[in-house]
Design an enzyme around this catalytic site. Structure first.
Site, PDB file in Angstrom:
ATOM      1  N   CYS A 142       0.827  -1.210   0.000  1.00 39.55           N
ATOM      2  CA  CYS A 142       0.000   0.000   0.000  1.00 39.55           C
ATOM      3  C   CYS A 142       0.868   1.269   0.000  1.00 39.55           C
ATOM      4  O   CYS A 142       1.555   1.534  -0.964  1.00 39.55           O
ATOM      5  CB  CYS A 142      -1.008  -0.021   1.148  1.00 39.55           C
ATOM      6  SG  CYS A 142      -2.411   1.090   0.854  1.00 39.55           S
ATOM      7  N   LYS A 163     -12.504   7.911  -1.290  1.00 36.33           N
ATOM      8  CA  LYS A 163     -11.725   6.771  -0.824  1.00 36.33           C
ATOM      9  C   LYS A 163     -12.152   5.502  -1.553  1.00 36.33           C
ATOM     10  O   LYS A 163     -13.344   5.215  -1.679  1.00 36.33           O
ATOM     11  CB  LYS A 163     -11.909   6.587   0.681  1.00 36.33           C
ATOM     12  CG  LYS A 163     -11.070   5.455   1.269  1.00 36.33           C
ATOM     13  CD  LYS A 163     -11.282   5.324   2.772  1.00 36.33           C
ATOM     14  CE  LYS A 163     -10.414   4.226   3.360  1.00 36.33           C
ATOM     15  NZ  LYS A 163     -10.606   4.086   4.826  1.00 36.33           N
ATOM     16  N   SER A 192      -8.105  -0.220   0.194  1.00 38.10           N
ATOM     17  CA  SER A 192      -8.427   0.808   1.183  1.00 38.10           C
ATOM     18  C   SER A 192      -7.397   1.921   1.067  1.00 38.10           C
ATOM     19  O   SER A 192      -6.348   1.882   1.704  1.00 38.10           O
ATOM     20  CB  SER A 192      -8.424   0.217   2.602  1.00 38.10           C
ATOM     21  OG  SER A 192      -8.714   1.207   3.563  1.00 38.10           O
ATOM     22  N   HIS A 235      -4.487  -4.319  -0.056  1.00 37.33           N
ATOM     23  CA  HIS A 235      -4.275  -4.944   1.253  1.00 37.33           C
ATOM     24  C   HIS A 235      -4.633  -6.419   1.232  1.00 37.33           C
ATOM     25  O   HIS A 235      -5.579  -6.860   1.894  1.00 37.33           O
ATOM     26  CB  HIS A 235      -5.078  -4.207   2.321  1.00 37.33           C
ATOM     27  CG  HIS A 235      -4.465  -2.920   2.754  1.00 37.33           C
ATOM     28  ND1 HIS A 235      -3.320  -2.851   3.529  1.00 37.33           N
ATOM     29  CD2 HIS A 235      -4.825  -1.633   2.501  1.00 37.33           C
ATOM     30  CE1 HIS A 235      -3.006  -1.582   3.747  1.00 37.33           C
ATOM     31  NE2 HIS A 235      -3.899  -0.824   3.140  1.00 37.33           N
ATOM     32  N   GLU A 237      -3.247  -8.641   2.742  1.00 34.13           N
ATOM     33  CA  GLU A 237      -2.992  -9.226   4.066  1.00 34.13           C
ATOM     34  C   GLU A 237      -4.160  -9.033   5.036  1.00 34.13           C
ATOM     35  O   GLU A 237      -4.148  -9.621   6.128  1.00 34.13           O
ATOM     36  CB  GLU A 237      -1.724  -8.610   4.674  1.00 34.13           C
ATOM     37  CG  GLU A 237      -1.886  -7.275   5.368  1.00 34.13           C
ATOM     38  CD  GLU A 237      -2.040  -6.069   4.446  1.00 34.13           C
ATOM     39  OE1 GLU A 237      -2.137  -4.948   4.960  1.00 34.13           O
ATOM     40  OE2 GLU A 237      -2.068  -6.249   3.211  1.00 34.13           O
ATOM     41  N   ARG A 249     -15.041   2.765  12.264  1.00 34.77           N
ATOM     42  CA  ARG A 249     -14.215   3.851  12.812  1.00 34.77           C
ATOM     43  C   ARG A 249     -14.488   5.146  12.057  1.00 34.77           C
ATOM     44  O   ARG A 249     -14.659   6.215  12.649  1.00 34.77           O
ATOM     45  CB  ARG A 249     -12.735   3.477  12.701  1.00 34.77           C
ATOM     46  CG  ARG A 249     -11.756   4.542  13.174  1.00 34.77           C
ATOM     47  CD  ARG A 249     -10.398   4.317  12.536  1.00 34.77           C
ATOM     48  NE  ARG A 249     -10.451   4.475  11.080  1.00 34.77           N
ATOM     49  CZ  ARG A 249      -9.522   4.006  10.244  1.00 34.77           C
ATOM     50  NH1 ARG A 249      -8.499   3.307  10.714  1.00 34.77           N
ATOM     51  NH2 ARG A 249      -9.631   4.214   8.937  1.00 34.77           N
TER      52      ARG A 249
END
Length: 306
Positions: A142, A163, A192, A235, A237, A249
């Site tokens: 990333c 985003k 992300s 991402h 992972e 969040r």
């Protein structure tokens, strides 16, 4: 084969419960083989979560791996207990005289800043240069991938209009690549990020190879043979709930934040998400480690000299 990590690392109990083979330090010294030494420069806010994610993928391979956790020298982690950082992490300046078969550099929550405004950018540049003499294979994830192609190839990052968050389809473009061994023609992984680097900016003489991309989110995986690096812009992972954790969040401070795309069943954030990328995450890390193992010198001190 198992992954060797510190006995008291929180990831140990999590991975053992999942069936990942974890080797205690005392047991590792009794095996008459050289483990692959892999460093993890963890720039993510929740260090414990990220170190567990990476250790899980490294520990699923058939080779013994010794994991060293690394932090930026002067950057103070605000979201991880200080005693955890002191117990398990080494400042980069304390390990930069060592050699590693592999080195993983994670994303960081600074992607909307110009690189030069990141407080640890000067040290980050030194880390990238150091990998060329002290690391056999590097995997940048990333923000680290964006930073690496900027540092080595001058490729800029661009703000996205919104985003990119969700699980997006990706296309395997070079199935003959050893890093894509076993990959499907297309697959889905989490994205992300607020920024992107563009395929059109790849310098013609860079040697960069686009291994995976997406019609929706652009570049996903670049092979950088000249720098013995892979650049993963997404991402792979992530845990099953990572995007959900980020979303819940975000809506605390930005109630209009959009639900991650193609993630919650029926786009209903009340329903538990399903993991559709786990197998390709294991394939990528397994292939990366296999390529590392096939070519790294047995005498680790010869890394960077052959």
């Amino acid at each position: 084969m198992p992954i060797k990590i510190p006995d008291d690392l929180p990831a140990t109990s999590v991975l053992e419960a999942e069936g990942v083979m974890v080797m205690r330090e005392a047991d590792a010294v009794r095996q008459d083989i050289r483990p692959l030494r892999i460093g993890l420069l963890n720039l993510m806010p929740n260090k414990v979560t990220t170190e567990t994610q990476i250790a899980r993928l490294l520990g699923a391979t058939p080779l013994q791996v010794e994991l060293t956790l690394v932090r930026m020298t002067n950057h103070v982690a605000r979201h991880t207990p200080a005693d955890h950082m002191l117990s398990f992490y080494c400042p980069w300046e304390e390990v930069n005289d060592q050699r590693f078969d592999g080195f993983v550099i994670t994303g960081a929550p600074v992607e909307r800043l110009p690189f030069e405004e990141v407080t640890y950018w000067d040290e980050m540049r030194r880390v990238f240069d150091w990998t060329q003499s002290h690391v056999h294979r590097t995997l940048n994830i990333c923000w680290a991938a964006q930073a690496a192609v900027y540092h080595f190839h001058g490729m800029k990052k661009y703000d996205l209009p919104a985003k990119a968050s969700g699980v997006f389809r990706q296309r395997s473009l070079v199935l003959a690549s050893p890093y894509l061994r076993g990959f499907s023609d297309d697959f889905a992984i989490p994205v992300s990020r607020w920024t992107e680097v563009r395929k059109s900016d790849i310098p013609a003489d860079s040697g960069l190879k686009v291994l995976v991309d997406s019609t929706e989110t652009g570049l996903c995986l670049l092979d950088d043979p000249r720098h013995r690096s892979l650049h993963m812009f997404n991402h792979v992972e992530y845990d099953t709930t990572s995007l959900a954790d980020e979303y819940f969040r975000d809506i605390q401070v930005q109630p209009e934040a959009k639900v991650p795309v193609n993630y919650f069943p029926g786009d209903d954030a009340k329903r538990p998400p399903e993991n559709r990328w786990r197998s390709h995450a294991h394939l990528l890390f397994g292939n990366w480690i296999n390529e590392m193992y096939q070519s790294t010198p047995y005498d680790i001190e010869r890394i960077g000299k052959v």
